[in-house]
Scaffold this motif. Structure first.
Motif, PDB file in Angstrom:
ATOM      1  N   UNK A 144      42.595  32.690  45.881  1.00  9.56           N
ATOM      2  CA  UNK A 144      41.429  33.146  46.639  1.00  9.56           C
ATOM      3  C   UNK A 144      40.912  34.494  46.130  1.00  9.56           C
ATOM      4  N   UNK A 145      41.809  35.403  45.761  1.00 12.68           N
ATOM      5  CA  UNK A 145      41.375  36.717  45.259  1.00 12.68           C
ATOM      6  C   UNK A 145      40.557  36.583  43.978  1.00 12.68           C
ATOM      7  N   UNK A 146      40.962  35.667  43.111  1.00 14.04           N
ATOM      8  CA  UNK A 146      40.220  35.432  41.867  1.00 14.04           C
ATOM      9  C   UNK A 146      38.820  34.904  42.190  1.00 14.04           C
ATOM     10  N   UNK A 147      38.750  33.919  43.088  1.00 17.09           N
ATOM     11  CA  UNK A 147      37.453  33.345  43.470  1.00 17.09           C
ATOM     12  C   UNK A 147      36.574  34.398  44.125  1.00 17.09           C
ATOM     13  N   UNK A 148      37.145  35.197  45.001  1.00 17.81           N
ATOM     14  CA  UNK A 148      36.355  36.226  45.685  1.00 17.81           C
ATOM     15  C   UNK A 148      35.824  37.246  44.675  1.00 17.81           C
ATOM     16  N   UNK A 149      36.646  37.649  43.739  1.00 15.05           N
ATOM     17  CA  UNK A 149      36.194  38.593  42.708  1.00 15.05           C
ATOM     18  C   UNK A 149      35.077  38.021  41.855  1.00 15.05           C
ATOM     19  N   UNK A 150      35.230  36.763  41.442  1.00 17.26           N
ATOM     20  CA  UNK A 150      34.192  36.107  40.648  1.00 17.26           C
ATOM     21  C   UNK A 150      32.910  35.942  41.464  1.00 17.26           C
TER      22      UNK A 150
END
Length: 195
Positions: A144-150
């Motif tokens: 989720x952190x990767x998706x939120x950052x992207x």
């Protein structure tokens, strides 16, 4: 003794009309008379619903930009295969549909008078983007952190393009997202064991 409460549906309708009027004319060029005329009501009726121009600016910006955000998320990818479509289409769709809205939002939230309201609005954005990332994480198999950052990078690229139609900035941001996705895929593939 307080008077009757304003009708909520009518209030929302007025928020939308006033926000569109602000977007068309800008903050400093839009007075209560112009807003009341656009709504087809008197200044007094507008004051009855919102109390002041400042309240109208704050409420209409927060309400309408949350709706813009909802539109954006409604078009978001629902599978890994759909990401490229989203990257190709959304910046141009956002600019066409919401460019004036983003320009007005930044005019409001960059103003010292309304900055604290902008900070509150963006706290809510952070919560909503996190919730979206958690949902999408299960579908895409990504943290989720990767998706939120992207998502932040992509939204920033879309908004910048909507504001300035800067193709170079957009291409660089999209390139960074695509590279990050490729690296993520490469890292997430199971490593073959030596036999």
């Amino acid at each position: 003794m307080p008077g009757p409460k304003p009708n909520l549906e009518r209030r929302i309708e007025l928020l939308k009309i006033c926000f569109d009027t602000f977007c068309e004319s800008g903050l400093e060029n839009t007075g209560m008379k112009k807003l009341a005329d656009a709504c087809g009501i008197t200044n007094g009726a507008l004051i009855y619903y919102f109390g002041s121009k400042d309240n109208l600016v704050i409420e209409s910006t927060a309400y309408c930009m949350a709706k813009v955000e909802d539109d954006f998320m409604a078009n978001a990818p629902t599978s890994f295969e759909d990401i490229e479509r989203f990257l190709r289409e959304m910046p141009y769709l956002t600019a066409k549909m919401h460019g004036a809205k983003y320009r007005f939002m930044y005019q409001v939230y960059a103003s010292p008078k309304y900055r604290e309201y902008g900070k509150e609005f963006f706290k809510g954005v952070n919560v909503r983007y996190h919730e979206y990332a958690v949902q999408l994480s299960k579908k895409l198999g990504m943290p989720a952190d990767f998706i939120q950052g992207m998502t932040y990078i992509f939204v920033r690229a879309c908004v910048h393009y909507a504001l300035f139609e800067d193709e170079e900035y957009l291409k660089l941001q999209l390139g960074a997202i695509r590279t990050s996705l490729r690296l993520f895929l490469k890292e997430s593939k199971p490593k073959e064991e030596n036999l």
